[in-house]
Each structure stands twice: as C-alpha cells, then as structure tokens.
Design an enzyme around this catalytic site. Structure first.
Site, PDB file in Angstrom:
ATOM      1  N   ARG A 126       0.816  -1.231   0.000  1.00 58.04           N
ATOM      2  CA  ARG A 126       0.000   0.000   0.000  1.00 58.04           C
ATOM      3  C   ARG A 126       0.849   1.281   0.000  1.00 58.04           C
ATOM      4  O   ARG A 126       0.395   2.329   0.433  1.00 58.04           O
ATOM      5  CB  ARG A 126      -0.977   0.022   1.171  1.00 58.04           C
ATOM      6  CG  ARG A 126      -1.966  -1.120   1.135  1.00 58.04           C
ATOM      7  CD  ARG A 126      -3.181  -0.850   1.994  1.00 58.04           C
ATOM      8  NE  ARG A 126      -4.109  -1.947   1.881  1.00 58.04           N
ATOM      9  CZ  ARG A 126      -4.059  -3.031   2.641  1.00 58.04           C
ATOM     10  NH1 ARG A 126      -3.145  -3.130   3.580  1.00 58.04           N
ATOM     11  NH2 ARG A 126      -4.936  -3.991   2.483  1.00 58.04           N
ATOM     12  N   LYS A 148       4.065  11.596 -11.091  1.00 50.22           N
ATOM     13  CA  LYS A 148       3.271  10.759 -12.000  1.00 50.22           C
ATOM     14  C   LYS A 148       4.013   9.439 -12.188  1.00 50.22           C
ATOM     15  O   LYS A 148       5.183   9.436 -12.588  1.00 50.22           O
ATOM     16  CB  LYS A 148       3.090  11.435 -13.357  1.00 50.22           C
ATOM     17  CG  LYS A 148       1.982  12.465 -13.386  1.00 50.22           C
ATOM     18  CD  LYS A 148       1.716  12.923 -14.808  1.00 50.22           C
ATOM     19  CE  LYS A 148       0.635  13.976 -14.836  1.00 50.22           C
ATOM     20  NZ  LYS A 148       0.425  14.515 -16.202  1.00 50.22           N
ATOM     21  N   GLU A 190      11.944  18.750 -24.128  1.00 53.19           N
ATOM     22  CA  GLU A 190      11.174  19.075 -22.916  1.00 53.19           C
ATOM     23  C   GLU A 190      11.733  20.339 -22.248  1.00 53.19           C
ATOM     24  O   GLU A 190      10.989  21.105 -21.644  1.00 53.19           O
ATOM     25  CB  GLU A 190      11.196  17.906 -21.922  1.00 53.19           C
ATOM     26  CG  GLU A 190      10.528  16.627 -22.406  1.00 53.19           C
ATOM     27  CD  GLU A 190       9.001  16.616 -22.222  1.00 53.19           C
ATOM     28  OE1 GLU A 190       8.426  17.622 -21.776  1.00 53.19           O
ATOM     29  OE2 GLU A 190       8.387  15.572 -22.551  1.00 53.19           O
ATOM     30  N   LYS A 232       8.765  23.177 -13.153  1.00 56.30           N
ATOM     31  CA  LYS A 232       7.846  22.060 -12.939  1.00 56.30           C
ATOM     32  C   LYS A 232       7.392  22.028 -11.483  1.00 56.30           C
ATOM     33  O   LYS A 232       6.210  21.807 -11.190  1.00 56.30           O
ATOM     34  CB  LYS A 232       8.500  20.727 -13.333  1.00 56.30           C
ATOM     35  CG  LYS A 232       7.550  19.566 -13.103  1.00 56.30           C
ATOM     36  CD  LYS A 232       7.735  18.417 -14.034  1.00 56.30           C
ATOM     37  CE  LYS A 232       6.591  17.416 -13.850  1.00 56.30           C
ATOM     38  NZ  LYS A 232       6.707  16.230 -14.641  1.00 56.30           N
ATOM     39  N   GLU A 242      -3.214  17.571 -11.516  1.00 55.76           N
ATOM     40  CA  GLU A 242      -3.637  18.025 -12.842  1.00 55.76           C
ATOM     41  C   GLU A 242      -5.136  18.296 -12.943  1.00 55.76           C
ATOM     42  O   GLU A 242      -5.836  17.761 -13.806  1.00 55.76           O
ATOM     43  CB  GLU A 242      -3.184  17.029 -13.922  1.00 55.76           C
ATOM     44  CG  GLU A 242      -3.159  17.674 -15.317  1.00 55.76           C
ATOM     45  CD  GLU A 242      -2.418  16.830 -16.346  1.00 55.76           C
ATOM     46  OE1 GLU A 242      -1.342  16.310 -16.045  1.00 55.76           O
ATOM     47  OE2 GLU A 242      -2.942  16.728 -17.471  1.00 55.76           O
ATOM     48  N   ARG A 246      -1.468  22.225 -14.208  1.00 56.66           N
ATOM     49  CA  ARG A 246      -0.448  21.222 -14.547  1.00 56.66           C
ATOM     50  C   ARG A 246      -0.527  20.831 -16.019  1.00 56.66           C
ATOM     51  O   ARG A 246       0.471  20.419 -16.613  1.00 56.66           O
ATOM     52  CB  ARG A 246      -0.573  19.986 -13.643  1.00 56.66           C
ATOM     53  CG  ARG A 246       0.548  18.999 -13.881  1.00 56.66           C
ATOM     54  CD  ARG A 246       0.709  17.979 -12.774  1.00 56.66           C
ATOM     55  NE  ARG A 246       1.775  17.054 -13.106  1.00 56.66           N
ATOM     56  CZ  ARG A 246       2.387  16.240 -12.255  1.00 56.66           C
ATOM     57  NH1 ARG A 246       2.021  16.250 -10.991  1.00 56.66           N
ATOM     58  NH2 ARG A 246       3.341  15.428 -12.647  1.00 56.66           N
ATOM     59  N   ASN A 250       1.786  20.017 -20.745  1.00 55.47           N
ATOM     60  CA  ASN A 250       1.497  19.221 -21.947  1.00 55.47           C
ATOM     61  C   ASN A 250       1.618  20.035 -23.232  1.00 55.47           C
ATOM     62  O   ASN A 250       1.156  19.589 -24.283  1.00 55.47           O
ATOM     63  CB  ASN A 250       0.098  18.609 -21.850  1.00 55.47           C
ATOM     64  CG  ASN A 250      -0.014  17.670 -20.666  1.00 55.47           C
ATOM     65  OD1 ASN A 250       0.938  16.976 -20.336  1.00 55.47           O
ATOM     66  ND2 ASN A 250      -1.157  17.681 -20.005  1.00 55.47           N
ATOM     67  N   HIS A 253       2.148  18.314 -26.501  1.00 55.27           N
ATOM     68  CA  HIS A 253       1.926  16.883 -26.300  1.00 55.27           C
ATOM     69  C   HIS A 253       0.715  16.325 -27.042  1.00 55.27           C
ATOM     70  O   HIS A 253       0.666  15.123 -27.312  1.00 55.27           O
ATOM     71  CB  HIS A 253       1.801  16.568 -24.802  1.00 55.27           C
ATOM     72  CG  HIS A 253       3.146  16.520 -24.100  1.00 55.27           C
ATOM     73  ND1 HIS A 253       3.975  17.612 -24.017  1.00 55.27           N
ATOM     74  CD2 HIS A 253       3.803  15.510 -23.480  1.00 55.27           C
ATOM     75  CE1 HIS A 253       5.075  17.279 -23.360  1.00 55.27           C
ATOM     76  NE2 HIS A 253       5.000  16.011 -23.022  1.00 55.27           N
ATOM     77  N   HIS A 257       1.478  13.094 -29.060  1.00 55.27           N
ATOM     78  CA  HIS A 257       0.886  11.774 -28.821  1.00 55.27           C
ATOM     79  C   HIS A 257       0.305  11.187 -30.112  1.00 55.27           C
ATOM     80  O   HIS A 257       0.408   9.986 -30.358  1.00 55.27           O
ATOM     81  CB  HIS A 257      -0.170  11.850 -27.725  1.00 55.27           C
ATOM     82  CG  HIS A 257       0.429  12.082 -26.361  1.00 55.27           C
ATOM     83  ND1 HIS A 257      -0.265  12.633 -25.310  1.00 55.27           N
ATOM     84  CD2 HIS A 257       1.680  11.846 -25.900  1.00 55.27           C
ATOM     85  CE1 HIS A 257       0.533  12.719 -24.256  1.00 55.27           C
ATOM     86  NE2 HIS A 257       1.710  12.248 -24.585  1.00 55.27           N
ATOM     87  N   HIS A 271      10.052  10.420 -27.862  1.00 54.65           N
ATOM     88  CA  HIS A 271       9.037  11.268 -27.228  1.00 54.65           C
ATOM     89  C   HIS A 271       9.410  12.766 -27.279  1.00 54.65           C
ATOM     90  O   HIS A 271       8.604  13.607 -27.687  1.00 54.65           O
ATOM     91  CB  HIS A 271       8.811  10.827 -25.777  1.00 54.65           C
ATOM     92  CG  HIS A 271       7.831  11.696 -25.051  1.00 54.65           C
ATOM     93  ND1 HIS A 271       6.479  11.690 -25.331  1.00 54.65           N
ATOM     94  CD2 HIS A 271       8.007  12.634 -24.084  1.00 54.65           C
ATOM     95  CE1 HIS A 271       5.862  12.572 -24.554  1.00 54.65           C
ATOM     96  NE2 HIS A 271       6.761  13.156 -23.789  1.00 54.65           N
TER      97      HIS A 271
END
Ligand code: GLY
Length: 381
Positions: A126, A148, A190, A232, A242, A246, A250, A253, A257, A271
């Site tokens: 947990r 994340k 990035e 960041k 997010e 946040r 992106n 992005h 994607h 990426h």
C-alpha cells in the site's frame, strides 16, 4: 561533502515535500544523501540493462561509501518494459527481497524505469517510499519530478498508474555524458518546452546557451535542468493532480501523442522529438488563430533547427498518415475532457494557456500544411 556546482530545488507539497538535487557527481554521494531516509542500511534498486552496464557499479560504490548495501534488479531497456509483465516481475522481486513498509526503493534509469518503479513503490504494501535517480535528460527535467507514475496498457500509454511522489530526486548531470546525441536532444525538447510555456527569458537563454549545453558544458546543463525542474515544481505545487495548471506541461503533447501513435511508438520518433515538433505546431496553430504573432512559430522553429533537432513533420522518417487520421488520433488522447480536445496554446513565447476552444478544421489545416498538402483542400472536403 563538496557541494560545488550543485543546485537544489524544493518541491513544496506539505507532507509530501522533497528536494531535487542537481549537479555532477551525485552518484558518488548517493549514500550520504539517501541515508537520512533509511531505517536500515540497505536499499533495493531497479534499473535497466543499459544504465546497469554504464553506472550501476558507481551507484553501488556511492551507497557503500555510506555503509549502505544494495540489491538490484535489471530490466530490459526500452518502452516495451513499461507494461504488466515487467511490472509484475518488479513487484514480485521487491516482495522476494522482503522490502518492508519503511524501506526505500530506488528507481535508477530514464523515464520508463522511473514510471514503472514509482508505480511499483506506490502499490507495494500500500505504498513504500522511493528515490528517483534519473539518468536521462528527459527524466531529469520532467518524468522524475511531480509524482506521476505508471505503465502502459494495450489501450494506450500511461493509462494505468498513480500519483506517488518520491522522497528525493538525485539528478546527476555527469551521467548525461553517456547519452547519445539523439537521446540528449530528445530530452532537450522538454527543456525548450518550459521556456515556451512560461519563461521567455529562459527561452532566450536557451537560444544563446543551447549549443554549448548540447556540446557538454556542465554549468549550462546544471542551469538548464535546475530551471526546468524549478518551473515544474512551481506548477506541481499549484496543481499536484492536474486539475488545472499542470496541463500546461502538456504543451506540444497533443500533437506529439498523435505522432507517436502514428509512428507506432518506435524509433522513428522519440518522445522528446515529438514534443519539439508538437511545440512548433502548437505555436503555428496559435499564430493562425491570431493568438500570437507570426514571428513566434518561426522563432521556435529557428531554435530547434539551430540545435539540429527534428522540427517539421517532414523530418520524421517514413510515411505519415493524413491529417484526418492524425486529428482522430488526437481525439483518442487521454487529455480529452467531456469529449473535447484540450490544447495548450500560446499568446506569445512563454505565455501558454489551456483551452478547449479549438476548431478541428484549424488543427487539420496546420497538419495538412505540415504534411505538404494545400490548406485550401480543407475547405473543399
Ligand atoms: N509530464 C507531465 C507532467 O508531469 O504533468
């Protein structure tokens, strides 16, 4: 301990706050840096075979210098590792190592390892604490910070995961010296994103210092990583999960994607390369919508070009599908909310914002232009 050349960025998240330490030589200091978090002098480390071959012994020595022993699991390198089979293997190994609730797991690698190991730490017993030691530029400026974690599903990338903040991030900029130029420049996509989304001065600094940074200038690397991480950290502190701001991270992005999906998540497009092309397209779209000047997308493209990066759709090897297909792929992105495409657009360099107010035809026209088709065809369809 020498702290010359090191920078520390604090991520202020209350009980989940932590430091990101950035600079050369941090692997040798790993033991003294991690020791304050340990209840017993041992850690479990998960890495990949590329990083293990180059740096695992340095990490072992750095830990041993503070009397800390480590056991390690070496996973295959590459995006394919970030799925259920290797995740299950990692969790089973952690259990076999008898990792206790108060122990610390170390994620030692690029984005794939950071995401997978962070998720394993999130669910093991947990939740156990974990330390990120990111070894790629992309992981140092983005994926190791902000909590994340997750793996890919058959249905898409990063669809299974959890927010789980590390207790410490050690970004050793010396390790970046073993990256290939292509991987380094992909991570730089990035870095540029941060300037473009919120800090014109940083973008200007990158225009001046980017080439030296890419050539290996350590001071420039530390400054660029630290500024990116600070931006960041500021955004994550405002919006950890997010719900709003946040999403600014992106920028580029949504296009990226779709392009990654269209190229089968293969070597054709890394990426960060997709992010760089996506940023150029997002500024092009913003300019066409009258949000920013026509010079802004040209300046973005000029900098990427000067860095020797992929800039345009035509820079991607092989055939791409048509604009219709790319727009459909965008619509499958997980950034869809209430069935609407959410875009990060810009009112100028360093002035990004999130909106759902984008005409699909306008997106399609930008893509058709990029693919070399006449934009007039949009009206004829
Ligand atoms: N990589 C985007 C984020 O961490 O939110």
């Amino acid at each position: 301990m020498s702290t010359t050349g090191l920078k520390t960025v604090h991520v202020p998240l209350g009980a989940r706050a932590y430091d990101v330490v950035i600079g050369p030589g941090l692997l040798t200091q790993a033991g003294v840096r991690i020791a304050p978090f340990l209840n017993r002098p041992q850690v479990v480390v998960i890495t990949d075979e590329n990083v293990a071959a180059l740096h695992l012994e340095s990490l072992r020595d750095g830990l041993a210098a503070a009397g800390i022993s480590m056991s390690s699991l070496v996973l295959p390198a590459g995006e394919a590792t970030k799925g259920w089979p290797e995740f299950e293997r990692a969790v089973a190994w952690l259990l076999d190592q008898k990792v206790e609730r108060n122990d610390v797991v170390v994620a030692f690698g690029g984005g794939v390892i950071g995401d997978l190991v962070g998720f394993a730490a999130a669910v093991l017993r947990r939740g156990v604490r974990f330390v990120q030691i990111p070894t790629s530029l992309l992981a140092q400026v983005d994926s190791s910070v902000g909590g994340k974690t997750g793996i890919n599903a058959a249905q898409g990338k990063n669809l299974i995961g959890a927010f789980h903040q590390p207790v410490l991030v050690l970004a050793d900029t010396e390790v970046l010296g073993t990256m290939t130029s292509r991987d380094f420049l992909s991570g730089y996509g990035e870095v540029v994103k941060y300037g473009l989304l919120g800090d014109l001065e940083f973008f200007q600094w990158l225009e001046g210092n980017g080439p030296a940074l890419a050539a290996g200038d350590m001071d420039a690397r530390v400054q660029a990583v630290a500024r990116s991480v600070q931006m960041k950290a500021d955004i994550v502190a405002r919006d950890e999960t997010e719900q709003g701001d946040r999403a600014l991270l992106n920028l580029g992005h949504t296009f990226c994607h779709a392009l990654e999906a269209a190229t089968g998540y293969s070597d054709r497009l890394l990426h960060g390369e997709g992010v760089a092309i996506g940023c150029a397209l997002a500024f092009e779209l913003s300019s066409r919508m009258g949000l920013c000047s026509q010079e802004d997308p040209s300046r973005v493209r000029a900098h990427l070009r000067a860095m020797g990066m992929k800039v345009d759709l035509g820079d991607i090897d092989g055939e791409l599908p048509g604009a219709d297909v790319l727009v459909e792929l965008m619509a499958q992105d997980k950034k869809m909310i209430g069935g609407k495409l959410h875009f990060v657009l810009a009112r100028g360099l360093g002035q990004a914002f999130v909106t759902a107010d984008v005409e699909r035809d306008m997106v399609k026209a930008v893509l058709m232009d990029g693919l070399g088709a006449s934009p007039l065809m949009v009206c004829e369809e």
